[in-house]
Structure formats: structure tokens, C-alpha cells
Design an enzyme around this catalytic site. Sequence first.
Site, PDB file in Angstrom:
ATOM      1  N   GLU A   1     -10.611  -2.490   4.500  1.00 34.11           N
ATOM      2  CA  GLU A   1      -9.299  -1.909   4.793  1.00 34.11           C
ATOM      3  C   GLU A   1      -9.170  -0.525   4.158  1.00 34.11           C
ATOM      4  OE1 GLU A   1      -6.417  -5.751   5.000  1.00 34.11           O
ATOM      5  OE2 GLU A   1      -6.833  -5.094   2.956  1.00 34.11           O
TER       6      GLU A   1
ATOM      7  N   ASP B   1       0.777  -1.244   0.000  1.00 28.45           N
ATOM      8  CA  ASP B   1       0.000   0.000   0.000  1.00 28.45           C
ATOM      9  C   ASP B   1       0.813   1.302   0.000  1.00 28.45           C
ATOM     10  OD1 ASP B   1      -1.534  -2.133   0.865  1.00 28.45           O
ATOM     11  OD2 ASP B   1      -2.234  -1.160   2.681  1.00 28.45           O
TER      12      ASP B   1
HETATM   13  C1  FRU Z   1      -3.869  -3.655   2.752  1.00 28.87           C
HETATM   14  C2  FRU Z   1      -3.242  -4.054   4.068  1.00 28.87           C
HETATM   15  C3  FRU Z   1      -3.584  -3.063   5.161  1.00 28.87           C
HETATM   16  C4  FRU Z   1      -2.448  -3.237   6.126  1.00 28.87           C
HETATM   17  C5  FRU Z   1      -1.290  -3.480   5.208  1.00 28.87           C
HETATM   18  C6  FRU Z   1      -0.240  -4.398   5.772  1.00 28.87           C
HETATM   19  O1  FRU Z   1      -3.133  -4.073   1.656  1.00 28.87           O
HETATM   20  O2  FRU Z   1      -3.664  -5.367   4.420  1.00 28.87           O
HETATM   21  O3  FRU Z   1      -4.855  -3.262   5.728  1.00 28.87           O
HETATM   22  O4  FRU Z   1      -2.265  -2.121   6.927  1.00 28.87           O
HETATM   23  O5  FRU Z   1      -1.822  -4.041   4.019  1.00 28.87           O
HETATM   24  O6  FRU Z   1       0.854  -4.485   4.890  1.00 28.87           O
END
Ligand code: FRU
Length: 488
Positions: free
Chosen positions: A203, A26
Amino acid sequence: MMTEFPMREAFRPSFHFTPQRNWMNDPNGLVWFAGEYHLFYQYNPDGDQWGHMSWGHAVSRDLVAWTELPLAIPEDERHWIFSGSIVVDWANTSGFGDGAAPPLVALYTGAERGDDAMQSQCIAYSHDRGRSWTKYGGNPVLDVGLGDFRDPKVFWHAASGRWIMVVAMSLASRIALYGSDNLRQWQHLSDIGPAGPTGSVWECPDLFELPVEGEGGTRWVLKFDVMRSDEPGIAVPVVLTGSFDGTAFAPDADAGGIPHWQRADHGHDFYAAISWSDIPASDGRRVWIGWMSNHHYAAAVPTSPWRGAMTIPRALSLRRIDDVYRLVQQPVAELQARRRTLHEPRAITLPATQTLRLVAPTDLPLACEFHVRVHERSVASFTIGLDNRHGHHLEIGWDCTNARLRIDRSAGLMAGNSVFAAPCSASLAAAGPLTLQIFVDRGSIEIFADDGATVITAQHLMPDDGWSATIARRENTQDFAELGVWLL
Ligand code: FRU
């Protein structure tokens, strides 16, 4: 160690950000400050698989050319550093300032490891334009005893004079809103959900106000990402428009009270997008960027020595279509500075079953922008195919009978993965002129249809240069379309 783009390795994109090496997911902490766009991101400094989550860092002055900087926020004994955001604390409400300049304050999820691991919201701050970070001694600043509580996105809400955080309670299918005067103490304000796509993981929320094209007014947009539990591999960026009064978000709904659920992108590879904070009012844009991959197959994508890319940054607005506010995404204008003409925009007439073939000079990477304007979408189906010397093929298809736009990547590498190989498609209006703005880079394709009202983003794997594009149509109409092609 700093790395200037572009770099030339197999699959290395020309105009998309990739880290020099190792795993990235992300985008995090997007903030404009002192002339620089900052792009932090979920990063594994130790390898090319997800793990040891920390924040990597890159900066750009134009959202196109990125300079990778040293690791920004490393994991520690207690936490992996999950997704989050950064704000400029102009009035030093947090007290983290040094008296000289406003501090940058990062709010991230501290994710414990192991059984019964908890997730809570933590702070780090910087006095040197994001180059070095101090974790706050009072962390965590928001802990509700949950194991799935993550991805805080924070903004200053001027009308109520306080900070607002949107954060996901992932397994409860809920987005929670909190308020704060100082970024350190947070009170719960309201919740959105569970509703709509429940039973799946939620998320990476974002909440921001956007102008409505041609109307002068604004609406608020709530975005979050849903990993569907019923269909493994299907990850949907969900958008609601509505109003926000400083405490609660109320979605726009139909007469029966059902919210207008929208999908921000119809491909498999647009996830975890968040928008930049603090872009100056003189610019005024709301720009976001997404992770151009999918947790279902990201770990198997055969790039090396890095894994993971960002989409092109997109400027956002709302357009009223059939009395619904639709999210519109436009590639940022800065990309136009890279254009070198391959096919001057002009009319193309193609008798049915004939094809137009464009061949790029062989030493040029597959990095280009196509503009296609079909005069009347209801009369002709067509395909645009991309081929390389290894027999890999990527196809864009417009089906005028069903009014569907499709990307088919089943004839390339990764075709053995059923989600990757399945075509992705979007249904569009059935009649009228059709405009497609198509960005193809090594590793990806992004289609902006109808001036950004519908977007499809997909990775593809077509190794090597020496590519050609073929446009073919089925029905016989005199006057077909206009086409322009630029190398980027
Ligand atoms: C989304 C996610 C988020 C988390 C991160 C961990 O891709 O699962 O929810 O903070 O990646 O790498």
C-alpha cells in the site's frame, strides 16, 4: 469550526497532530501552497472506528502547530475516499484552473462498497487553497477493473515533462507507474514487483529524488508499506533506493542482483507515510509524515474522543554507509522552537548499577526531547525508563553485546495485545559513539539513532502527568555519556 492546538485531554499529544474527534488513519494530499502546509488524512466524520472514509484537513505554517479545518472531501453514493495525493497544477495542464490561480488537484482512490467492489483513481480540484473541493465529472480517471488498486501519489517529473503516478496493486504485491500530460488520461509505464516481500498487502507508495549527504549527487527513493500476511500486525515501511528515468525505477542491488531492501522504521507505529509536494525550492526539503498507529490494534487504542495521530514530520536525505544508500530521517528543525530546558546538555557519569533520575514538574504534560550521546557504544548497556504515578513503565534499552536498540512497552495499557506488548528493536553498528534523539509525547515515542539513520516509532499509553525518567547503566566505565533534556 476551527480548533487550535494544544489541547489538554488524557493522552492528547502536545506536539503531534490529532483530529479533534473521530477516527484518522493515513496522511493524504500533503502539499505546500501559499504559505501553508496542508495535511489531509483518512477520516471517519461519523465515528471513532474505521469507516465512511473521507478526507479530513488541517493546515500549518510551521509543521508543528496545526489548525483543523472542516471536512474536505466527503464520501459519496458510489465511493469511499481512500488515500491519495495533491499537486499544484502550476501550468493548468488539467484545465481545472479558474484563470486566476493554479488549481490544487487531488488524486484519490474511489473505493466502492460491498461485494465485488472496485477501486479506481479519481480527481477532485480546489480553487480556494484547499478549503472546498469539486469532484471531477469524468471520474474515475484510471480504472483497470481491480478491487485492490489504490493510493495514487503523483508528482511532476520535469526531465520528461509529464506527471508520474505511483500506485499500489495491493494483492499482486506490485507498484505500478503511470504517466500523464494532463492528470486526466494516464498511460501505464512500468511495474515494480512482485519481488521481495510478496504474498502480503502492498500500500501507499511514494517516489522521490533525494540528495546524498556530503556527495552532491542524488538517488531516487521508492517507499511502500507492506502488511505482512505471515506475521499478523507486522507492518513494514519498505524503502528501495535506485534510479528513475521517467519511465521505470531500477533499484540499487548487490552484485547478485538482490535489491537493498531497507526498513524505514523499526517500530510498530509508522505506516502509510507520504511526502509533501511543492515545498518551495528555496526551502528544498523533502519532508514526510506517517500515521502513528497500526491497523492491527488501532481500533482498540483507548483515546477519546479521537483515534489516531500523525508522527512528527521528518526531513529526508540519503547517507552512504558501507556503500549502501541509507534513508536518513531528521525531525524537522521547526520543533526546536518549542524547547524549554529541563536538563542542560552536559556530561553524566554514572557508576555501574546507579541511576540518574529526572522528575518533571507535575503540571507539565509528558512531552520532551532527550539527547543522549554515549562516547563508546560497545562498552556499556543502559536503559532509559519512563514512569508515571500509576505504575506504567516504558523502557528504551541499548544492549551493547548484541548491538540492539529496543523499546519495551509491555508494562503499560494495551499490554494485553500481543503485538503491542512485543518489544520492537533495531540492530545498529556495534562500535563507535552512539547518538539518540528521543521524542516522547503523550501517546508516543520516536527514537532517531545515529543521526537519523535508524528510527523506531511506537505508541505508548502512559496516562497522566507527573512523570519521571531514569537512566541506568550496567557496565562500569568512568566516562559515560552526555545528556540533554528539553520539554516540548
Ligand atoms: C492504508 C490504507 C490504504 C487505503 C486506506 C483506507 O492504511 O489501507 O491502502 O487507501 O488505508 O483508509
